[in-house]
Design a protein around this motif. Structure first.
Motif, short mmCIF file in Angstrom:
data_model
loop_
_atom_site.label_atom_id
_atom_site.label_comp_id
_atom_site.label_asym_id
_atom_site.label_seq_id
_atom_site.Cartn_x
_atom_site.Cartn_y
_atom_site.Cartn_z
N ASP A 284 0.82 -1.20 0.00
CA ASP A 284 0.00 0.00 0.00
C ASP A 284 0.86 1.26 0.00
OD1 ASP A 284 -2.37 -1.39 -0.19
OD2 ASP A 284 -2.81 -1.30 1.95
N TYR A 285 2.03 1.20 0.63
CA TYR A 285 2.94 2.34 0.59
C TYR A 285 3.40 2.58 -0.84
CZ TYR A 285 6.90 5.41 1.31
OH TYR A 285 7.78 6.46 1.24
N GLN A 286 3.73 1.50 -1.56
CA GLN A 286 4.14 1.63 -2.96
C GLN A 286 3.00 2.21 -3.79
OE1 GLN A 286 5.64 -1.96 -4.78
NE2 GLN A 286 5.65 -1.06 -6.81
N SER A 287 1.79 1.75 -3.57
CA SER A 287 0.63 2.29 -4.31
C SER A 287 0.44 3.78 -4.02
CB SER A 287 -0.64 1.54 -3.94
OG SER A 287 -0.58 0.23 -4.38
N TRP A 288 0.57 4.15 -2.75
CA TRP A 288 0.44 5.55 -2.37
C TRP A 288 1.51 6.39 -3.08
CZ3 TRP A 288 4.23 8.43 0.08
CH2 TRP A 288 3.86 9.73 0.43
N PHE A 289 2.75 5.90 -3.07
CA PHE A 289 3.86 6.63 -3.69
C PHE A 289 3.62 6.80 -5.19
CE2 PHE A 289 7.93 6.97 -5.82
CZ PHE A 289 8.54 7.98 -5.10
N GLU A 290 3.21 5.72 -5.85
CA GLU A 290 2.95 5.79 -7.29
C GLU A 290 1.83 6.78 -7.60
OE1 GLU A 290 2.32 1.67 -8.23
OE2 GLU A 290 4.48 1.26 -8.30
N ASN A 291 0.81 6.79 -6.75
CA ASN A 291 -0.31 7.72 -6.92
C ASN A 291 0.13 9.17 -6.80
OD1 ASN A 291 -2.84 7.01 -7.65
ND2 ASN A 291 -3.64 6.88 -5.57
N ILE A 292 0.90 9.45 -5.78
CA ILE A 292 1.33 10.82 -5.53
C ILE A 292 2.36 11.28 -6.57
CG2 ILE A 292 3.26 10.51 -3.91
CD1 ILE A 292 1.43 12.59 -2.20
N ASN A 293 3.08 10.33 -7.15
CA ASN A 293 4.10 10.64 -8.14
C ASN A 293 3.53 10.69 -9.56
OD1 ASN A 293 6.85 11.22 -8.69
ND2 ASN A 293 7.17 9.11 -9.35
N LYS A 294 2.33 10.20 -9.77
CA LYS A 294 1.74 10.12 -11.10
C LYS A 294 1.68 11.47 -11.84
CE LYS A 294 -2.17 8.14 -13.61
NZ LYS A 294 -1.84 8.86 -14.79
N PRO A 295 1.27 12.57 -11.19
CA PRO A 295 1.26 13.84 -11.93
C PRO A 295 2.64 14.23 -12.49
CG PRO A 295 0.05 14.05 -9.88
CD PRO A 295 0.71 12.72 -9.85
N PHE A 296 3.69 13.96 -11.73
CA PHE A 296 5.04 14.26 -12.22
C PHE A 296 5.39 13.39 -13.41
CE2 PHE A 296 9.58 13.26 -12.18
CZ PHE A 296 10.09 14.51 -12.46
N LEU A 297 5.10 12.08 -13.30
CA LEU A 297 5.41 11.17 -14.41
C LEU A 297 4.61 11.55 -15.66
CD1 LEU A 297 5.57 7.74 -12.57
CD2 LEU A 297 7.47 9.09 -13.46
N ASP A 298 3.34 11.88 -15.48
CA ASP A 298 2.52 12.31 -16.61
C ASP A 298 3.09 13.56 -17.26
OD1 ASP A 298 0.84 10.19 -16.11
OD2 ASP A 298 -0.71 11.41 -15.13
N TYR A 299 3.54 14.50 -16.45
CA TYR A 299 4.13 15.73 -16.97
C TYR A 299 5.40 15.44 -17.77
CZ TYR A 299 6.47 20.24 -17.12
OH TYR A 299 7.12 21.37 -17.54
N CYS A 300 6.23 14.52 -17.26
CA CYS A 300 7.49 14.21 -17.92
C CYS A 300 7.28 13.45 -19.23
CB CYS A 300 8.39 13.39 -17.00
SG CYS A 300 9.03 14.35 -15.63
#
Length: 189
Positions: A171-187
């Motif tokens: 769940d920590y990994q899922s949370w991290f991926e979720n919070i990081n998604k806008p940055f990855l989408d931007y890149c």
């Protein structure tokens, strides 16, 4: 505009060079898969998967100029046992004793409070260590939450007593991926 594009390319190159090489990554994955296969030959059915920096994609390439040049992988070794029917000490030593029986692993094995660490030989002057964290599903904690992946891991204290500690790496990994998604989408745009 050209200056900004050049700076972005420089940053992209810098970030790519921070990551471990494909060979280093493959070496780590091959080793934890080999450990899972070995444990299965010992009758220990488990699911071994990375957690921490490997799971999050945040492993950084070691700098060869440093004194201790290495990278490590933390893996969860999740066994199918009822936590209420075993002790943390039993679980910890089930994995450790099996690894001690292996000609490949016995001389590389060190016990730490929450894991067994395997120290592998250096490749191109870079060492690799793997922390194997024995765990079982923590159903008691699960009963208080919905859609969670709590695990109980072993922890050895200063008096050499073993306790359970609850963690939740999936769940920590899922949370991290979720919070990081806008940055990855931007890149990726």
């Amino acid at each position: 505009m050209i200056l900004v594009e050049n700076r972005m390319k420089d940053l992209e190159t810098l970030f790519r060079n921070l990551d471990i090489s494909t060979t280093m990554y493959k070496n780590a994955v091959d080793k934890y898969n080999a450990i899972a296969s070995y444990l299965e030959t010992k009758g220990i059915k488990c699911d071994i998967y990375p957690q921490g920096s490997f799971a999050l994609g945040l492993v950084t390439r070691p700098v060869k100029k440093e004194k201790d040049v290495n990278y490590d992988l933390d893996v969860i070794c999740e066994l199918v046992y009822d936590k209420e029917k075993i002790t943390p000490e039993y679980l910890k030593h089930l994995i450790g004793n099996a690894l001690k029986e292996s000609q490949t692993y016995k001389d590389r094995l060190i016990e730490y409070d929450k894991c067994w660490t395997l120290e592998f030989a250096e490749i191109n002057e870079i060492a690799f260590n793997m922390d194997i964290i024995p765990s079982v599903e923590d159903k008691k904690t699960l009963s208080f939450y919905f859609d969670t992946n709590f695990l109980a891991i072993t922890s050895k204290n200063e008096k050499d007593d073993y306790d359970w500690i609850t963690i939740n790496p999936k769940d920590y990994q899922s949370w991290f991926e979720n919070i990081n998604k806008p940055f990855l989408d931007y890149c990726q745009d």
